[in-house]
Design a protein around this motif. Structure first.
Motif, mmCIF file in Angstrom:
data_model
loop_
_atom_site.group_PDB
_atom_site.id
_atom_site.type_symbol
_atom_site.label_atom_id
_atom_site.label_comp_id
_atom_site.label_asym_id
_atom_site.label_seq_id
_atom_site.Cartn_x
_atom_site.Cartn_y
_atom_site.Cartn_z
ATOM 1 N N GLY A 116 27.626 54.488 23.707
ATOM 2 C CA GLY A 116 27.432 55.266 25.036
ATOM 3 C C GLY A 116 26.565 56.439 24.158
ATOM 4 N N VAL A 117 26.480 57.190 23.056
ATOM 5 C CA VAL A 117 26.162 57.794 22.338
ATOM 6 C C VAL A 117 24.471 57.009 22.527
ATOM 7 C CG1 VAL A 117 25.670 58.937 19.586
ATOM 8 C CG2 VAL A 117 27.641 59.050 21.097
ATOM 9 N N ALA A 118 24.187 56.064 21.795
ATOM 10 C CA ALA A 118 23.266 55.237 21.908
ATOM 11 C C ALA A 118 21.939 55.388 24.172
ATOM 12 C CB ALA A 118 23.050 53.933 21.426
ATOM 13 N N ARG A 119 23.668 55.154 24.184
ATOM 14 C CA ARG A 119 22.586 55.174 25.726
ATOM 15 C C ARG A 119 22.183 56.480 26.037
ATOM 16 N NH1 ARG A 119 26.748 51.517 26.720
ATOM 17 N NH2 ARG A 119 27.631 53.175 27.665
ATOM 18 N N ALA A 120 22.422 57.277 25.564
ATOM 19 C CA ALA A 120 22.364 58.906 26.233
ATOM 20 C C ALA A 120 21.555 59.203 24.753
ATOM 21 C CB ALA A 120 23.718 59.689 25.773
ATOM 22 N N LEU A 168 26.888 67.090 21.907
ATOM 23 C CA LEU A 168 25.651 67.718 22.297
ATOM 24 C C LEU A 168 24.728 67.715 21.672
ATOM 25 C CD1 LEU A 168 24.125 68.435 25.220
ATOM 26 C CD2 LEU A 168 24.477 70.902 24.952
ATOM 27 N N ILE A 169 25.204 68.795 20.655
ATOM 28 C CA ILE A 169 24.398 69.000 19.274
ATOM 29 C C ILE A 169 24.033 67.247 18.010
ATOM 30 C CG2 ILE A 169 25.000 69.721 16.730
ATOM 31 C CD1 ILE A 169 26.856 72.238 18.396
ATOM 32 N N ASN A 170 25.332 66.833 18.494
ATOM 33 C CA ASN A 170 24.759 65.412 17.715
ATOM 34 C C ASN A 170 23.800 64.421 18.738
ATOM 35 O OD1 ASN A 170 26.174 63.332 15.735
ATOM 36 N ND2 ASN A 170 26.365 61.835 17.225
ATOM 37 N N LEU A 171 24.041 64.613 19.920
ATOM 38 C CA LEU A 171 22.561 64.393 20.421
ATOM 39 C C LEU A 171 21.748 64.276 20.101
ATOM 40 C CD1 LEU A 171 23.272 61.975 22.930
ATOM 41 C CD2 LEU A 171 23.052 63.777 24.580
ATOM 42 N N ILE A 172 21.610 66.018 20.213
ATOM 43 C CA ILE A 172 20.504 65.976 19.738
ATOM 44 C C ILE A 172 19.709 65.988 18.328
ATOM 45 C CG2 ILE A 172 19.118 68.175 19.778
ATOM 46 C CD1 ILE A 172 21.012 70.191 20.835
ATOM 47 N N ARG A 173 20.730 65.489 17.723
ATOM 48 C CA ARG A 173 20.444 64.904 15.920
ATOM 49 C C ARG A 173 20.238 63.713 16.738
ATOM 50 N NH1 ARG A 173 25.851 62.883 12.847
ATOM 51 N NH2 ARG A 173 24.534 62.665 10.737
ATOM 52 N N VAL A 174 20.690 62.951 16.765
ATOM 53 C CA VAL A 174 19.818 61.996 17.136
ATOM 54 C C VAL A 174 18.644 61.699 17.619
ATOM 55 C CG1 VAL A 174 20.465 59.354 18.148
ATOM 56 C CG2 VAL A 174 22.451 60.438 17.325
ATOM 57 N N VAL A 175 18.801 62.068 18.636
ATOM 58 C CA VAL A 175 17.042 61.965 19.814
ATOM 59 C C VAL A 175 16.149 62.856 18.344
ATOM 60 C CG1 VAL A 175 15.853 63.139 20.728
ATOM 61 C CG2 VAL A 175 17.639 62.385 21.434
ATOM 62 N N GLY A 194 30.231 58.203 11.042
ATOM 63 C CA GLY A 194 28.712 59.056 10.693
ATOM 64 C C GLY A 194 28.488 60.117 11.301
ATOM 65 N N CYS A 195 27.692 58.871 12.529
ATOM 66 C CA CYS A 195 26.584 59.302 13.042
ATOM 67 C C CYS A 195 27.036 59.564 14.167
ATOM 68 C CB CYS A 195 24.896 58.009 12.821
ATOM 69 S SG CYS A 195 24.496 57.936 10.918
ATOM 70 N N ASN A 196 28.366 59.413 14.964
ATOM 71 C CA ASN A 196 28.313 59.579 15.961
ATOM 72 C C ASN A 196 28.706 60.750 16.999
ATOM 73 O OD1 ASN A 196 31.057 59.160 15.342
ATOM 74 N ND2 ASN A 196 31.142 57.191 15.817
ATOM 75 N N GLY A 197 29.112 61.607 15.686
ATOM 76 C CA GLY A 197 29.834 63.423 16.384
ATOM 77 C C GLY A 197 31.303 63.363 15.860
ATOM 78 N N ILE A 198 31.974 61.095 15.309
ATOM 79 C CA ILE A 198 33.003 61.650 15.616
ATOM 80 C C ILE A 198 33.812 62.408 14.336
ATOM 81 C CG2 ILE A 198 35.434 59.828 14.890
ATOM 82 C CD1 ILE A 198 34.554 59.994 18.147
ATOM 83 N N GLU A 199 33.012 62.054 13.226
ATOM 84 C CA GLU A 199 33.312 62.933 11.899
ATOM 85 C C GLU A 199 33.605 64.415 12.488
ATOM 86 O OE1 GLU A 199 30.933 61.762 12.436
ATOM 87 O OE2 GLU A 199 29.504 63.198 12.134
ATOM 88 N N ASP A 224 37.757 49.366 17.252
ATOM 89 C CA ASP A 224 36.570 48.211 18.711
ATOM 90 C C ASP A 224 37.322 48.341 19.658
ATOM 91 O OD1 ASP A 224 36.331 47.491 16.239
ATOM 92 O OD2 ASP A 224 37.825 45.188 16.082
ATOM 93 N N ALA A 225 38.160 49.232 20.382
ATOM 94 C CA ALA A 225 38.604 50.039 21.709
ATOM 95 C C ALA A 225 37.647 50.672 21.964
ATOM 96 C CB ALA A 225 40.379 49.391 21.840
ATOM 97 N N VAL A 226 37.875 51.439 21.000
ATOM 98 C CA VAL A 226 37.565 53.159 21.699
ATOM 99 C C VAL A 226 35.816 53.619 20.865
ATOM 100 C CG1 VAL A 226 38.299 55.836 21.428
ATOM 101 C CG2 VAL A 226 39.233 53.818 21.775
ATOM 102 N N ILE A 227 35.826 53.533 19.873
ATOM 103 C CA ILE A 227 34.955 54.060 19.035
ATOM 104 C C ILE A 227 33.540 53.297 18.764
ATOM 105 C CG2 ILE A 227 34.145 54.469 16.171
ATOM 106 C CD1 ILE A 227 36.610 56.502 17.418
ATOM 107 N N VAL A 228 34.341 52.246 19.076
ATOM 108 C CA VAL A 228 32.473 51.518 19.073
ATOM 109 C C VAL A 228 31.891 51.270 19.916
ATOM 110 C CG1 VAL A 228 31.738 48.711 18.825
ATOM 111 C CG2 VAL A 228 32.734 49.788 17.621
ATOM 112 N N PRO A 229 33.167 51.693 21.568
ATOM 113 C CA PRO A 229 31.641 51.818 22.981
ATOM 114 C C PRO A 229 31.520 52.852 22.806
ATOM 115 C CG PRO A 229 34.055 50.408 23.074
ATOM 116 C CD PRO A 229 34.096 50.752 21.491
ATOM 117 N N PHE A 230 32.353 54.151 22.751
ATOM 118 C CA PHE A 230 31.706 55.452 22.155
ATOM 119 C C PHE A 230 30.183 55.662 21.723
ATOM 120 C CE2 PHE A 230 31.276 60.053 20.531
ATOM 121 C CZ PHE A 230 31.317 60.367 21.709
#
Lengths: 195, 180
Positions: B46-50, B118-125, B81-86, B37-43
């Motif tokens: 952030g990925v969604a905003r970027a 960076l790679i995950n950001l390209i993936r989401v976009v 699973g979609c935020n690059g953390i895994e 709740d304190a780290v992963i969800v806000p992170f």
């Protein structure tokens, strides 16, 4: 932690150069094509193996796992006839075969019989991982998603055990399994010469 | 010769054991509700905003609410699973399990995490664009192609880091006075 010795570092020597990166990319493309062709027959075999595994934990054995249309449908002999049957999406479970094949393709001579044999040994290991993942998925479903029935048949520890196990597979295990199997079976193939 | 091979095999298995232990430990650390709740969800938000900012630059007008990216044609929620953390967990566990000095490990962790994101950001976009314009390809692109590509990039980054680490070690060994 003590600084590792040079001898220790020498034993795990790997490299990624242009050629191995190209083999990785080509192996990935070939594995994706193979996976698309064989995913459906594979799911039939996987469902049968996972069903046997689930039944080990049941008395009497009532679960049937029926593959079809990209999912495995969970049937129980004691489900009310009119109730909807839950389906487990299967691609998420076994697409990591593509990762395993791509990693093995990085070897200097990927089609050499020795590398190929090790790849199929690792793939057999991955098949076991898939069957265990489905066991955790089914038990997690039974433990959490069947309302009062779940509460009556699963204690808190059991529910947490099965759901945490399945969540671990979803988040980390499904990516770590191909890497660990590749490391276990193929690492000598990608090792560079000792200095 | 045989003893050397056995010893090498043992060290290789030790790496694997350390890797798996670290992976399980890191998984429980990030899956623990307060950390999630304190780290992963806000992170993840952030990925969604970027990703939304990048999509805006590419001429795809979108809005963001928490971890959901939405346009008039398509919406998607970025989940664990979609935020690059895994992939970062996989990479981080491998780097920490590999025998190397802490400074080089730290360099690998920072640069590797940045590259994976960076790679995950390209993936989401890319996935959002596919969902909005070629929805028939979304499921296979999401499950098989992009997840595999991001994880393979994580493994490739680990191998690159190992190559760099070994070169740096060789250079340090050449520079050090010989000890007997």
């Amino acid at each position: 932690m003590a600084r590792p010795s040079v001898a220790e570092a020498d034993t795990v020597r790997l490299k990624l150069d242009g050629r191995s990166a190209l083999r990785l990319a080509l192996g990935f493309a070939a594995a994706v094509a193979f996976w698309f062709v064989f995913a459906t027959p594979y799911e039939r075999i996987l469902a049968a193996a996972a069903e046997s595994l689930v039944r080990v934990f049941e008395s009497p054995p009532v679960t049937r796992l029926i593959p079809g249309e990209g999912e495995i449908r969970v049937e129980r002999a004691d489900f009310p006839p009119a109730s909807p049957r839950p389906g487990l999406p299967t691609a998420d479970t076994h697409f990591n075969f593509v990762l395993l094949a791509a990693l093995f393709a990085m070897a200097p001579r990927p089609l050499r019989p020795r590398n190929f044999g090790r790849f199929w040994l690792a793939a057999a290991g991955l098949f076991i991982v898939h069957a265990v993942a489905i066991l955790f998925q089914v038990e997690s479903l039974y433990a959490l998603r069947l309302g009062p029935w779940s509460e009556a048949h699963y204690g808190r520890f059991a529910a947490n055990f099965w759901s945490a196990g399945f969540h671990f597979y979803q988040v980390a295990g499904r990516f770590a399994a191909p890497f660990a199997l590749w490391w276990l079976f193929a690492r000598p193939e990608v090792e560079t010469k000792r200095r | 010769m045989k003893a050397g091979a056995t010893s090498g095999r043992r060290r290789s298995l030790l790496f694997l054991a350390r890797f798996l232990l670290l992976l399980v430990t890191c998984y429980f650390a990030v899956a623990w509700r307060p950390v999630n709740d304190a780290v992963i969800v806000p992170f993840t938000a952030g990925v969604a905003r970027a990703a939304a900012a990048l999509l805006g630059l590419l001429g795809e007008p979108v809005s963001v609410a928490g971890t959901v990216i939405r346009s008039s044609r398509f919406s998607v929620e970025i989940e664990n699973g979609c935020n690059g953390i895994e992939t970062a967990l996989l990479f981080g566990s491998a780097v920490l399990a590999f025998p190397a000095p802490w400074r080089r490990r730290a360099v690998g962790l920072v640069l590797g995490f940045a590259a994976i994101q960076l790679i995950n950001l390209i993936r989401v976009v890319t996935l959002f664009w596919i969902g909005a314009h070629r929805p028939v390809f979304f499921n296979s692109s999401h499950t098989v192609l992009w997840q595999s590509v991001v994880v393979l990039c994580g493994v490739a980054l680990f191998l690159l880091w190992v190559s760099w680490e070994q070169k740096a070690r060789a250079a340090a060994d050449r520079g050090a006075p010989e000890r007997r």
